[in-house]
Design a protein around this motif. Structure first.
Motif, PDB file in Angstrom:
ATOM      1  N   SER A 185       1.193  -1.358  -0.087  1.00  0.00           N
ATOM      2  CA  SER A 185       0.440   0.497   0.160  1.00  0.00           C
ATOM      3  C   SER A 185       0.793   1.353   0.099  1.00  0.00           C
ATOM      4  O   SER A 185       0.869   2.430  -0.865  1.00  0.00           O
ATOM      5  CB  SER A 185      -0.607   0.218   1.455  1.00  0.00           C
ATOM      6  N   LEU A 186       2.134   1.048   0.740  1.00  0.00           N
ATOM      7  CA  LEU A 186       2.810   2.303   0.795  1.00  0.00           C
ATOM      8  C   LEU A 186       3.503   2.350  -0.638  1.00  0.00           C
ATOM      9  O   LEU A 186       3.757   3.606  -1.331  1.00  0.00           O
ATOM     10  CB  LEU A 186       4.214   2.374   1.548  1.00  0.00           C
ATOM     11  N   VAL A 187       3.691   1.350  -1.293  1.00  0.00           N
ATOM     12  CA  VAL A 187       4.614   1.503  -2.661  1.00  0.00           C
ATOM     13  C   VAL A 187       3.398   1.902  -3.460  1.00  0.00           C
ATOM     14  O   VAL A 187       3.905   2.935  -4.478  1.00  0.00           O
ATOM     15  CB  VAL A 187       4.482   0.260  -3.177  1.00  0.00           C
ATOM     16  N   GLY A 188       1.858   1.371  -3.507  1.00  0.00           N
ATOM     17  CA  GLY A 188       1.388   2.727  -4.517  1.00  0.00           C
ATOM     18  C   GLY A 188       1.546   4.187  -4.097  1.00  0.00           C
ATOM     19  O   GLY A 188       1.160   4.469  -5.003  1.00  0.00           O
ATOM     20  N   GLY A 189       1.324   3.319  -2.713  1.00  0.00           N
ATOM     21  CA  GLY A 189       0.796   5.264  -2.667  1.00  0.00           C
ATOM     22  C   GLY A 189       2.077   6.264  -3.361  1.00  0.00           C
ATOM     23  O   GLY A 189       2.388   7.775  -3.978  1.00  0.00           O
ATOM     24  N   LEU A 190       3.564   5.913  -2.765  1.00  0.00           N
ATOM     25  CA  LEU A 190       4.468   6.781  -3.454  1.00  0.00           C
ATOM     26  C   LEU A 190       4.648   6.220  -4.823  1.00  0.00           C
ATOM     27  O   LEU A 190       5.037   6.961  -5.574  1.00  0.00           O
ATOM     28  CB  LEU A 190       6.056   5.586  -3.038  1.00  0.00           C
ATOM     29  N   VAL A 191       4.194   5.666  -6.079  1.00  0.00           N
ATOM     30  CA  VAL A 191       4.380   5.283  -7.048  1.00  0.00           C
ATOM     31  C   VAL A 191       3.219   6.675  -7.552  1.00  0.00           C
ATOM     32  O   VAL A 191       3.483   7.687  -8.584  1.00  0.00           O
ATOM     33  CB  VAL A 191       3.604   4.619  -7.479  1.00  0.00           C
ATOM     34  N   GLY A 192       2.110   6.354  -6.988  1.00  0.00           N
ATOM     35  CA  GLY A 192       0.937   7.783  -7.586  1.00  0.00           C
ATOM     36  C   GLY A 192       2.194   9.628  -6.709  1.00  0.00           C
ATOM     37  O   GLY A 192       2.053  10.455  -7.625  1.00  0.00           O
ATOM     38  N   PHE A 193       2.717   9.313  -6.022  1.00  0.00           N
ATOM     39  CA  PHE A 193       2.939  10.403  -5.566  1.00  0.00           C
ATOM     40  C   PHE A 193       4.276  11.048  -6.372  1.00  0.00           C
ATOM     41  O   PHE A 193       4.805  12.129  -6.627  1.00  0.00           O
ATOM     42  CB  PHE A 193       3.902  10.355  -3.625  1.00  0.00           C
ATOM     43  N   LEU A 194       4.884  10.356  -7.120  1.00  0.00           N
ATOM     44  CA  LEU A 194       6.176  10.487  -7.513  1.00  0.00           C
ATOM     45  C   LEU A 194       6.022  11.659  -9.269  1.00  0.00           C
ATOM     46  O   LEU A 194       6.228  11.715  -9.728  1.00  0.00           O
ATOM     47  CB  LEU A 194       7.150   9.006  -8.047  1.00  0.00           C
ATOM     48  N   ALA A 195       4.295  10.900  -9.747  1.00  0.00           N
ATOM     49  CA  ALA A 195       4.003  11.234 -10.755  1.00  0.00           C
ATOM     50  C   ALA A 195       3.818  13.065 -10.818  1.00  0.00           C
ATOM     51  O   ALA A 195       3.063  13.873 -11.382  1.00  0.00           O
ATOM     52  CB  ALA A 195       2.526  10.772 -10.607  1.00  0.00           C
ATOM     53  N   PHE A 196       3.938  13.583  -9.263  1.00  0.00           N
ATOM     54  CA  PHE A 196       4.229  14.686  -9.587  1.00  0.00           C
ATOM     55  C   PHE A 196       5.151  15.427  -8.176  1.00  0.00           C
ATOM     56  O   PHE A 196       5.269  16.497  -8.103  1.00  0.00           O
ATOM     57  CB  PHE A 196       2.058  15.228  -7.704  1.00  0.00           C
ATOM     58  N   ASN A 197       5.839  14.577  -8.187  1.00  0.00           N
ATOM     59  CA  ASN A 197       7.464  14.775  -6.834  1.00  0.00           C
ATOM     60  C   ASN A 197       8.340  15.180  -8.146  1.00  0.00           C
ATOM     61  O   ASN A 197       9.273  15.260  -7.646  1.00  0.00           O
ATOM     62  CB  ASN A 197       7.300  13.614  -5.470  1.00  0.00           C
ATOM     63  N   THR A 198       8.065  14.751  -8.820  1.00  0.00           N
ATOM     64  CA  THR A 198       9.085  13.875  -9.810  1.00  0.00           C
ATOM     65  C   THR A 198       9.845  14.908 -11.179  1.00  0.00           C
ATOM     66  O   THR A 198       9.040  16.144 -10.601  1.00  0.00           O
ATOM     67  CB  THR A 198       9.258  13.005 -10.738  1.00  0.00           C
ATOM     68  N   HIS A 199      11.533  15.530 -10.909  1.00  0.00           N
ATOM     69  CA  HIS A 199      11.779  17.250 -11.328  1.00  0.00           C
ATOM     70  C   HIS A 199      11.170  17.239 -12.259  1.00  0.00           C
ATOM     71  O   HIS A 199      10.818  16.323 -12.941  1.00  0.00           O
ATOM     72  CB  HIS A 199      13.126  16.721 -10.970  1.00  0.00           C
ATOM     73  N   PRO A 200      10.886  19.111 -12.140  1.00  0.00           N
ATOM     74  CA  PRO A 200      10.574  19.580 -11.238  1.00  0.00           C
ATOM     75  C   PRO A 200       9.495  19.151 -10.281  1.00  0.00           C
ATOM     76  O   PRO A 200       7.565  19.213 -11.509  1.00  0.00           O
ATOM     77  CB  PRO A 200      10.129  20.917 -12.205  1.00  0.00           C
ATOM     78  N   ALA A 201       9.673  19.213  -9.698  1.00  0.00           N
ATOM     79  CA  ALA A 201       8.181  19.022  -8.824  1.00  0.00           C
ATOM     80  C   ALA A 201       6.917  19.830  -8.172  1.00  0.00           C
ATOM     81  O   ALA A 201       7.304  21.312  -8.456  1.00  0.00           O
ATOM     82  CB  ALA A 201       8.996  18.368  -6.859  1.00  0.00           C
ATOM     83  N   LYS A 202       5.900  19.262  -7.972  1.00  0.00           N
ATOM     84  CA  LYS A 202       4.621  19.975  -7.977  1.00  0.00           C
ATOM     85  C   LYS A 202       4.416  19.861  -6.339  1.00  0.00           C
ATOM     86  O   LYS A 202       3.633  21.035  -6.195  1.00  0.00           O
ATOM     87  CB  LYS A 202       4.309  20.151  -9.142  1.00  0.00           C
TER      88      LYS A 202
END
Length: 538
Positions: A185-202
């Motif tokens: 479940s934490l892997v899923g949350g991180l995958v979703g978060f990386l869509a917005f956090n990869t450079h340049p981060a939003k």
């Protein structure tokens, strides 16, 4: 596939989808909550960035916990403590709590988690009680190490994702599905978060996210050690968390030598040193991902070795990293790019025009694959075909409402829901069909080859690989190595690799424009409608 795999896959899907939904909302309320990171100081960004990403990850993980099986009391205690650690991180983000009070709260939380797991040990394992003080120190150390490593776009999220993937695999192998669900479940949350956090981060995760993720990873490791069937050496976790541990140790030594407080913020972290060498921010994150991938791979494949051997390997790994940082050369992104262009193979130069049609071809191939799978799948009797048709109609209506705005988040979410449903039903109904299974394997292999060729010929002119893409490739390589070393994990790796490939290919399509995205979205919705309609007609 059996029920455990379905539960784990559902936990991942729910966490990913809910995190993607919550992140835009978290960005909007960051000002109200007072969680906005201003530029300057040790921060490398130049504009204000919301730091409510950790709260969105927490919300997605909480939603995924609803699919858990019966949960043992120690895990319930761990989840409650995890929530309190996230609240502590939020308070630190909002009011900047003094380090001594924060450390005291972390120690109390660690003692509760260690007591919950170690007091539940079987009578024949009393020797593990001797590890309790070490476990408390480990929890506190890893929590702060992950928190301190959160300095660049996507760095902490990608690094912890690799750790959680290995922790989930270890938990799944020994049959502790509850721990596997927590990690996945934490892997899923991180995958979703990386869509917005990869450079340049939003958006940033903030201390609420970094402390929650760090404490959660260490807590899963402690829980694994407390399992009677866990036969690996506890020393493997020194390697698994080796990069943040090394980073924290180096920073403490440098601060001590400079006569400053070990809790003071500075630019002595590994990623800061790499930036000082001339590497760009995406290059630094990619290098850190590579170091982390090496460390977690060593941890997994050496897990049954003697503890002394594991610690020796970690010492060698840390020594090589320190020497490289001390005497390594400078990075030069422009020179590396120029060399890459000069060395481009003439064959690929002749195929550069392919990029004009690659995204449409990939979207069409993925859509055709989903429709073909829907046509040939045998949907189990427990699945309501009418509900699938209703769901397809609802998704079509949603896409009709937002397609003019080209909302990429909604597009990703619709595709993930449809592709995830097809994949889930495939695993339910594909047993005993070797020809069909071989055809699906061949289809995915062809998609991987064509996608690699399309990325290669487009280069930076159209589609440039970023740090998140390298993370996906590193994770895929790790999973392939695990399947090669252990044939019993082949089916589990298949379940993990195929969504990775679909996500990677979908990202290639979404980034190129609306027409190809529309092809992908509508074909995925039609596949769900076809599944339900055929099941109702039988």
């Amino acid at each position: 596939m059996g029920a455990p795999t379905e539960i784990v896959a559902l936990a991942f899907a729910v966490s990913l989808a809910c995190t993607l939904i919550l992140l835009p909302f978290a960005m909007r309320v960051s000002g109200i909550l007072g969680l906005v990171t201003q530029p300057g100081g040790r921060h490398v960004h130049s504009t204000p960035i919301p730091r409510t990403g950790g709260l969105a990850i927490l919300g997605g993980v909480l939603c995924s916990w609803l699919v858990w099986p019966v949960t043992p009391p120690p895990l319930l205690v761990t989840c409650c403590v995890l929530l309190s650690v996230a609240c502590l991180g939020y308070l630190d983000d909002r009011f900047d709590i003094r380090a001594r009070y924060e450390l005291g709260a972390q120690i109390c939380a660690s003692v509760v988690v260690v007591a919950a797991w170690f007091l539940a040990l079987p009578v024949h394992q009393p020797y593990l009680l001797l590890l309790a003080p070490c476990a408390v120190l480990f929890l506190v150390g890893v929590t702060n190490a992950i928190n301190m490593s959160d300095g660049l776009d996507g760095l902490a999220a990608g690094s912890t994702l690799l750790m959680y993937a290995v922790l989930a695999l270890l938990a799944f192998q020994i049959g502790t599905i509850e721990l596997a669900v927590l990690a996945v479940s934490l892997v899923g949350g991180l995958v979703g978060f990386l869509a917005f956090n990869t450079h340049p981060a939003k958006i940033f995760m903030g201390d609420a996210g970094s402390q929650f993720l760090g404490f959660g990873a260490a807590a899963v490791a402690v829980a694994l050690v407390a399992q009677p069937q866990f036969a690996a050496s506890p020393a493997m976790f020194v390697l698994l968390f080796g990069v943040p541990i090394l980073d924290t140790a180096m920073v403490i030594v440098l601060r001590w030598r400079a006569g400053t407080s070990i809790f003071a913020a500075d630019k002595n972290h590994i990623h800061h040193q790499l930036l000082a060498k001339g590497f760009s921010q995406p290059q630094v994150v990619a290098v850190m991902y590579a170091l982390k991938a090496v460390a977690v791979s060593l941890a997994y494949f050496l897990r049954y070795e003697y503890s002394a051997i594991i610690l020796l390997v970690y010492g060698l790994f840390a020594g090589i990293v320190v020497l490289w940082l001390a005497w390594g050369g400078r990075g030069d992104a422009q020179a590396a790019s120029a060399v890459g262009r000069e060395r481009r193979n003439p064959l690929f130069r002749g195929l550069v025009g392919v990029h004009r049609y690659a995204h449409a071809c990939i979207a069409g191939a993925m859509g055709l694959a989903m429709l073909t799978s829907a046509w040939f799948l045998r949907v189990p009797d427990g699945v309501d075909g009418g509900m699938l048709v209703v769901a397809a109609a609802g998704l079509a209506a949603l896409w009709f409402l937002v397609w003019r705005s080209a909302n990429v988040v909604i597009a990703r979410l619709i595709f993930l829901l449809c592709a995830g449903t097809v994949a889930w039903l495939y695993w339910l109904g594909a047993d005993g069909r070797p020809v069909f299974n071989a055809g699906v394997d061949l289809m995915f292999a062809g998609l991987a080859v064509f996608l690699a060729l399309a990325i290669r010929v487009t280069r930076k002119e159209v589609f440039a690989l970023d740090a998140q893409d390298y993370l996906v490739l590193l994770l895929a390589g790790l999973l392939a190595a695990i399947a090669w070393a252990d044939s019993s994990m082949l089916n589990v790796v298949r379940v993990a690799l195929r969504p990775l490939l679909l996500l990677f290919a979908a990202e290639f399509v979404f980034i190129r424009g609306r027409k190809a995205a529309n092809i992908l979205i509508m074909s995925s919705i039609l596949s769900i409608a076809l599944l339900g309609g055929l099941h109702m007609a039988v």
